[in-house]
Scaffold this motif. Structure first.
Motif, PDB file in Angstrom:
ATOM      1  N   LEU A  29       0.819  -1.210   0.000  1.00  0.00           N
ATOM      2  CA  LEU A  29       0.000   0.000   0.000  1.00  0.00           C
ATOM      3  C   LEU A  29       0.856   1.265   0.000  1.00  0.00           C
ATOM      4  CD1 LEU A  29      -2.729   1.456   0.233  1.00  0.00           C
ATOM      5  CD2 LEU A  29      -2.605   1.120   2.721  1.00  0.00           C
TER       6      LEU A  29
ATOM      7  N   SER B 252       0.836   4.073  -2.958  1.00  0.00           N
ATOM      8  CA  SER B 252       0.431   5.451  -2.637  1.00  0.00           C
ATOM      9  C   SER B 252       1.503   6.439  -3.061  1.00  0.00           C
ATOM     10  CB  SER B 252       0.176   5.583  -1.132  1.00  0.00           C
ATOM     11  OG  SER B 252      -0.869   4.733  -0.720  1.00  0.00           O
TER      12      SER B 252
ATOM     13  N   PRO C 112      -3.089   7.361   1.304  1.00  0.00           N
ATOM     14  CA  PRO C 112      -3.221   5.939   1.640  1.00  0.00           C
ATOM     15  C   PRO C 112      -4.663   5.478   1.814  1.00  0.00           C
ATOM     16  CG  PRO C 112      -1.429   6.925   2.882  1.00  0.00           C
ATOM     17  CD  PRO C 112      -2.127   8.054   2.177  1.00  0.00           C
ATOM     18  N   SER C 113      -5.507   6.346   2.366  1.00  0.00           N
ATOM     19  CA  SER C 113      -6.901   5.957   2.566  1.00  0.00           C
ATOM     20  C   SER C 113      -7.621   5.745   1.231  1.00  0.00           C
ATOM     21  CB  SER C 113      -7.643   7.022   3.392  1.00  0.00           C
ATOM     22  OG  SER C 113      -7.579   8.287   2.732  1.00  0.00           O
TER      23      SER C 113
ATOM     24  N   HIS D  63      -6.247   2.598  -0.419  1.00  0.00           N
ATOM     25  CA  HIS D  63      -6.758   1.394   0.261  1.00  0.00           C
ATOM     26  C   HIS D  63      -8.159   1.031  -0.244  1.00  0.00           C
ATOM     27  CE1 HIS D  63      -7.408  -1.542   3.432  1.00  0.00           C
ATOM     28  NE2 HIS D  63      -8.566  -0.950   3.698  1.00  0.00           N
TER      29      HIS D  63
ATOM     30  N   GLN E 176      -9.147  -2.429  -2.287  1.00  0.00           N
ATOM     31  CA  GLN E 176     -10.142  -3.366  -1.757  1.00  0.00           C
ATOM     32  C   GLN E 176     -11.246  -3.637  -2.775  1.00  0.00           C
ATOM     33  OE1 GLN E 176      -9.698  -5.114   1.074  1.00  0.00           O
ATOM     34  NE2 GLN E 176      -7.737  -4.011   1.040  1.00  0.00           N
TER      35      GLN E 176
END
Length: 259
Positions: free
Chosen positions: A33, A37, A44-45, A48, A52
């Protein structure tokens, strides 16, 4: 949210997904991750969430610990289904039309038939003066750019068997007749990825060609663009060389996705 805002958000998300695919394809190794990024300059959020979603759809896979990611089976499944509806002739027509639109010079597709280049498809320019082949026409491999490109895929042993007496016929005053010179040109083609013919099969016609590869990584055909010497200039020629390289690469990429 306004409709324009929603559209902008959707397009941006799609771009990020495509950026992820292209990054994995370029790196050819698993990424975590943090690496993803950093490479794509994504929070990162946000990264992520995208990862997913792609994992859930099978477009990405992860290791047992869920730490690193790589391309998933779904992309290869799509490529396999695409290949089942793909054939060389139709892909040539699509690529050739783009080349004619960009260059307005004639585009040809050849395959190897023994020691001959067999012309199996073409897309003509709109110029009144142009090189016109006849489908099914065959010319010596050593005397054409497309033929030399296909010869470049042979080993020295295979080349020796094709020309056991090392004699090369002459079509014009510039046709290669020296076997050593042919070998030297083939080495340059392997290095540069393109081959040339300067009036070697038809007087006054120049051609540049690039190889089309099949699934096993072998040259299965050749894509070429021909133009009269009267229209030749260095800048135009360089544009043609780059366009032929790209066109052959696009066809090769599509043709190599075989189930």
């Amino acid at each position: 949210m306004k409709e324009t805002d929603k559209t902008t958000t959707t397009v941006k998300s799609a771009d990020r997904v495509l950026d992820i695919f292209e990054l994995f394809a370029e790196r050819q190794e698993p990424l975590n991750l943090s690496e993803l990024s950093r490479e794509l300059d994504l929070p990162p959020s946000s990264a992520h969430k995208l990862l997913q979603n792609l994992l859930a759809r099978g477009y990405l896979e992860t290791d047992k610990q869920g730490k690193t990611f790589r391309l998933g089976y779904k992309l290869f499944e799509i490529g396999s289904k695409y290949a089942q509806r793909t054939d060389l002739a139709s892909e040539f027509q699509y690529a050739a039309q783009k080349l004619v639109d960009e260059l307005n010079e004639s585009v040809f597709l050849t395959i190897r038939n023994g020691d001959k280049a067999l012309y199996i498809a073409e897309k003509q320019s709109t110029h009144p003066v142009r090189f016109v082949s006849h489908l099914g026409m065959q010319l010596p491999l050593h005397a054409t750019a497309m033929g030399k490109v296909m010869l470049s895929g042979l080993s020295e042993d295979e080349l020796g068997k094709l020309y056991p007496d090392k004699l090369l016929g002459r079509l014009t005053e510039t046709t290669i007749t020296d076997f050593g010179e042919l070998q030297a040109q083939l080495r340059r083609i392997r290095e540069e990825g393109v081959g040339y013919s300067m009036g070697e099969s038809v007087h006054g016609i120049r051609c540049v060609a690039a190889p089309i590869y099949g699934a096993p990584g072998q040259i299965t055909a050749s894509l070429g663009v021909s133009m009269p010497e009267a229209r030749w200039d260095e800048r135009t020629w360089e544009r043609i060389v780059q366009a032929v390289r790209q066109g052959a690469k696009e066809i090769s990429t599509k043709m190599s996705y075989l189930p």
